[in-house]
Write a protein that holds these residues in place. Structure first.
Motif, PDB file in Angstrom:
ATOM      1  N   TYR A  25       0.815  -1.216   0.000  1.00 27.33           N
ATOM      2  CA  TYR A  25       0.000   0.000   0.000  1.00 27.33           C
ATOM      3  C   TYR A  25       0.851   1.269   0.000  1.00 27.33           C
ATOM      4  CZ  TYR A  25       1.049  -0.124   5.031  1.00 27.33           C
ATOM      5  OH  TYR A  25       1.698  -0.160   6.246  1.00 27.33           O
ATOM      6  N   ASP A  26       2.164   1.118   0.191  1.00 32.05           N
ATOM      7  CA  ASP A  26       3.076   2.264   0.245  1.00 32.05           C
ATOM      8  C   ASP A  26       4.226   2.004  -0.728  1.00 32.05           C
ATOM      9  OD1 ASP A  26       4.495   4.505   0.904  1.00 32.05           O
ATOM     10  OD2 ASP A  26       4.964   3.903   2.963  1.00 32.05           O
ATOM     11  N   PRO A  27       3.955   2.126  -2.046  1.00 34.41           N
ATOM     12  CA  PRO A  27       4.989   1.789  -3.037  1.00 34.41           C
ATOM     13  C   PRO A  27       6.090   2.827  -3.087  1.00 34.41           C
ATOM     14  CG  PRO A  27       3.073   2.694  -4.126  1.00 34.41           C
ATOM     15  CD  PRO A  27       2.703   2.570  -2.679  1.00 34.41           C
ATOM     16  N   LEU A  28       7.204   2.451  -3.697  1.00 35.62           N
ATOM     17  CA  LEU A  28       8.299   3.394  -3.892  1.00 35.62           C
ATOM     18  C   LEU A  28       7.881   4.490  -4.867  1.00 35.62           C
ATOM     19  CD1 LEU A  28      11.313   0.937  -4.193  1.00 35.62           C
ATOM     20  CD2 LEU A  28      10.980   2.628  -2.389  1.00 35.62           C
ATOM     21  N   PHE A  77      -0.260  -3.013  -4.871  1.00 38.23           N
ATOM     22  CA  PHE A  77      -0.746  -4.312  -5.324  1.00 38.23           C
ATOM     23  C   PHE A  77      -1.431  -5.039  -4.182  1.00 38.23           C
ATOM     24  CE2 PHE A  77       3.730  -5.938  -4.386  1.00 38.23           C
ATOM     25  CZ  PHE A  77       3.385  -6.884  -3.418  1.00 38.23           C
ATOM     26  N   VAL A  78      -2.331  -5.944  -4.566  1.00 37.09           N
ATOM     27  CA  VAL A  78      -2.999  -6.860  -3.636  1.00 37.09           C
ATOM     28  C   VAL A  78      -2.851  -8.258  -4.211  1.00 37.09           C
ATOM     29  CG1 VAL A  78      -5.183  -7.568  -2.600  1.00 37.09           C
ATOM     30  CG2 VAL A  78      -4.658  -5.128  -2.848  1.00 37.09           C
ATOM     31  N   ILE A 118      -3.015  -8.446  -8.195  1.00 37.17           N
ATOM     32  CA  ILE A 118      -3.755  -7.384  -8.872  1.00 37.17           C
ATOM     33  C   ILE A 118      -3.009  -6.073  -8.676  1.00 37.17           C
ATOM     34  CG2 ILE A 118      -5.949  -6.154  -9.022  1.00 37.17           C
ATOM     35  CD1 ILE A 118      -5.982  -9.456  -7.270  1.00 37.17           C
ATOM     36  N   THR A 119      -2.740  -5.384  -9.770  1.00 37.08           N
ATOM     37  CA  THR A 119      -2.026  -4.112  -9.734  1.00 37.08           C
ATOM     38  C   THR A 119      -2.424  -3.272 -10.932  1.00 37.08           C
ATOM     39  OG1 THR A 119       0.165  -3.074  -9.670  1.00 37.08           O
ATOM     40  CG2 THR A 119      -0.050  -5.073 -10.987  1.00 37.08           C
ATOM     41  N   ASP A 179       5.567  -1.748 -13.617  1.00 33.49           N
ATOM     42  CA  ASP A 179       6.191  -1.126 -12.445  1.00 33.49           C
ATOM     43  C   ASP A 179       6.549  -2.176 -11.398  1.00 33.49           C
ATOM     44  OD1 ASP A 179       6.791   1.216 -10.566  1.00 33.49           O
ATOM     45  OD2 ASP A 179       5.216   0.152  -9.470  1.00 33.49           O
ATOM     46  N   ILE A 180       5.636  -3.084 -11.100  1.00 29.67           N
ATOM     47  CA  ILE A 180       5.910  -4.123 -10.097  1.00 29.67           C
ATOM     48  C   ILE A 180       7.032  -5.031 -10.564  1.00 29.67           C
ATOM     49  CG2 ILE A 180       4.936  -6.030  -8.785  1.00 29.67           C
ATOM     50  CD1 ILE A 180       3.893  -3.242  -8.017  1.00 29.67           C
TER      51      ILE A 180
END
Length: 389
Positions: free
Chosen positions: A121-124, A130-131, A177-178, A183-184
Motif C-alpha cells: 500500500y506504500d509503493p516506492l 498491489f494486492v 492485482i495491480t 512497475d511491479i
C-alpha cells in the motif's frame, strides 16, 4: 556516411509459450500466448486435451489469442490439460516445451476459499500498489467479476471489478492485482508476472486502510485492515515493503499473522509464496513452538517464532507471556482472550518497549482457565539469536 559501429542484426530466436487458459463457459476456452503468433499456424495447430475432448471450432481472436469451442461441456471437478503443438510465432519459431497448461471449469467462491495474502500500500515513489490473493481451497476459481474495495468509517466503497476475463485461480495458486504490471516487475525482479492481473484499483492510503475482496455479487470473501504498526518495527522505512500473511490458514485479523516481507526477497514476493510464510506447528495438547531458535532480522529465515496451542475443551480464556531468564516480562502475546480449542500466535522479537529483544533464552508461559475453575498451564523455552558482526 558509413554503417554505424554498433550495427547488428538481432534475430528473434525465442520460442513462443502458452501462458494462460481462460474458461469462458463449460464449452468455450481461450488460449493466450506470450507473443504475437502466426495466425495461419493457429488455425492449423494441434490442440490435444487430457482427458480427451472433441473440438468444434478453432478461431484466432488476435495474434496472441485463440478461441476453442468444444463439442461437449466440461465437467465440474475434473482437472483437464491442453497441449499445443505445431504453432509458430511471426518469424517461424515453433512453440517449445512451455506448451501445456492445466485448467478446469471454475466453481463459485465462498468466504474462506480465497484470502488476501500480501498487500503493498506504500509503493516506492509514484509506483503502483498491489494486492495478492491466494486460493487455499481445493476448488478451481475464476476471478471474473470479483471486486476490490476499500472501507472508510465502516462503509465499504470504491468497489472495482478486477477483470471480466475468466482468469483461473487453481488450488494453491496466487494472483496479483495491480494497476501497473511493468512497475511491479521493475521494482521486484523475482516477481512471477504470469500471475499478474492488471486492473484499476481503489485507493489504499499510506499509514492505514482496509482492503476488501468481494465476489461478483458483492459478498465479502476477505477483509484486511492494515496499518504501519504491522511492519517490522526496526525497518528504517516501509516504502516499497509489502505486508505478508504468515499463514493463510490463520485469521486475517490476527496482527501477529502479518509481517514485513524479507529484505533477502527484495521486500515483496509478488505472485509467489511469501518470504515470511510459516505453517503452524501441529499443536499437541501443550504449547508447540517453531522454530526452537529464531532470528528476527527480517532476512526471511526464521524471522518469526510461532507458538501453537491446543486445549481439550472449549470455553477457556487465556494469557500468553514471554519472560526473560530473569523472570521479567518481555511481551504479552495473548491478553486474557477467549480462546478456541486450538490456535497460534507469532512473535517477531520486538518487546513491549518497541526494542528488539536481546540474544538469549526466553520462556513462553501460557495459562488458560474456564468458568468451572479448570486451569491449564504450559511453558516452553525458546532461543533468540542475532547475527554476530
Amino acid at each position: 556516411g558509413e554503417q554505424n559501429s554498433v550495427f547488428a542484426i538481432i534475430p528473434d530466436v525465442t520460442v513462443p509459450e502458452l501462458v494462460n487458459v481462460f474458461v469462458n463457459s463449460d464449452s468455450r476456452i481461450e488460449l493466450l500466448f506470450g507473443e504475437a503468433m502466426s495466425v495461419s499456424s493457429l488455425f492449423g495447430g494441434s490442440y490435444q486435451f487430457t482427458p480427451s475432448l472433441t473440438i468444434d471450432l478453432v478461431l484466432p481472436l488476435s495474434d496472441d489469442r485463440v478461441r476453442i469451442d468444444l463439442a461437449s461441456p466440461l465437467t465440474i471437478g475434473v482437472l483437464y490439460s491442453i497441449t499445443v503443438s505445431g504453432v509458430t510465432d511471426c518469424v517461424g519459431n515453433v512453440i517449445g516445451s512451455a506448451n501445456t497448461l492445466a485448467f478446469a471449469l471454475p466453481e463459485p467462491a465462498l468466504s474462506g476459499d480465497v484470502v488476501i495474502n500480501e498487500v503493498l500500500y506504500d509503493p516506492l515513489g509514484s509506483g503502483s500498489d498491489f494486492v495478492e490473493v491466494y486460493n487455499r481451497s481445493n476448488k478451481v476459481l475464476s476471478l471474473a467479476g470479483w471486486k476490490l474495495a476499500n472501507e472508510t468509517g465502516g462503509v465499504i466503497g470504491s468497489a472495482t471489478v478486477i477483470t471480466t476475463a475468466a482468469f483461473l485461480l487453481m488450488p494453491g495458486e496466487y494472483a496479483l492485482i495491480t494497476e501497473s504490471a511493468d512497475d511491479i516487475a521493475d521494482q521486484y525482479p523475482l516477481a512471477h508476472t504470469d500471475r499478474f492481473v492488471e486492473a484499476d484499483m481503489p485507493s489504499y492510503n499510506n499509514g492505514e486502510g482496509v482492503v476488501v475482496l468481494q465476489d461478483p455479487t458483492g459478498d465479502t470473501l476477505d477483509r484486511f485492515a492494515y496499518n504501519d504498526d504491522l511492519h517490522f518495527a526496526l525497518l528504517n522505512s516501509t516504502d516499497g515493503v509489502s505486508l505478508e500473511r504468515v499463514d493463510p490458514d490463520r485469521p486475517v485479523d490476527d496482527n501477529t499473522n502479518w509481517h514485513s516481507a524479507a529484505e533477502a526477497a527484495g521486500y515483496a514476493t509478488p505472485g509467489y509464496r511469501n518470504s515470511q510464510f510459516s505453517e503452524n506447528p501441529e499443536p499437541t495438547g501443550e504449547l508447540t513452538i517453531n522454530p526452537a531458535i529464531f532470528s528476527p532480522d527480517n532476512d526471511g529465515y526464521q524471522d518469526l517464532l510461532t507458538v501453537a496451542y491446543r486445549l481439550d475443551e472449549p470455553g477457556f480464556t487465556g494469557t500468553m507471556i514471554v519472560f526473560d531468564v530473569a523472570g521479567r516480562e518481555v511481551v504479552k502475546l495473548i491478553d486474557n482472550e477467549l480462546l478456541g480449542t486450538s490456535g497460534a500466535v507469532s512473535w517477531n522479537g520486538i518487546m513491549e518497549s518497541g526494542d528488539l529483544a536481546r540474544m538469549g533464552a526466553y520462556v513462553v508461559v501460557f495459562e488458560a482457565f474456564d468458568l468451572q475453575g479448570n486451569v491449564e498451564r504450559f511453558r516452553e523455552t525458546v532461543a533468540l539469536a542475532h547475527k554476530l558482526n
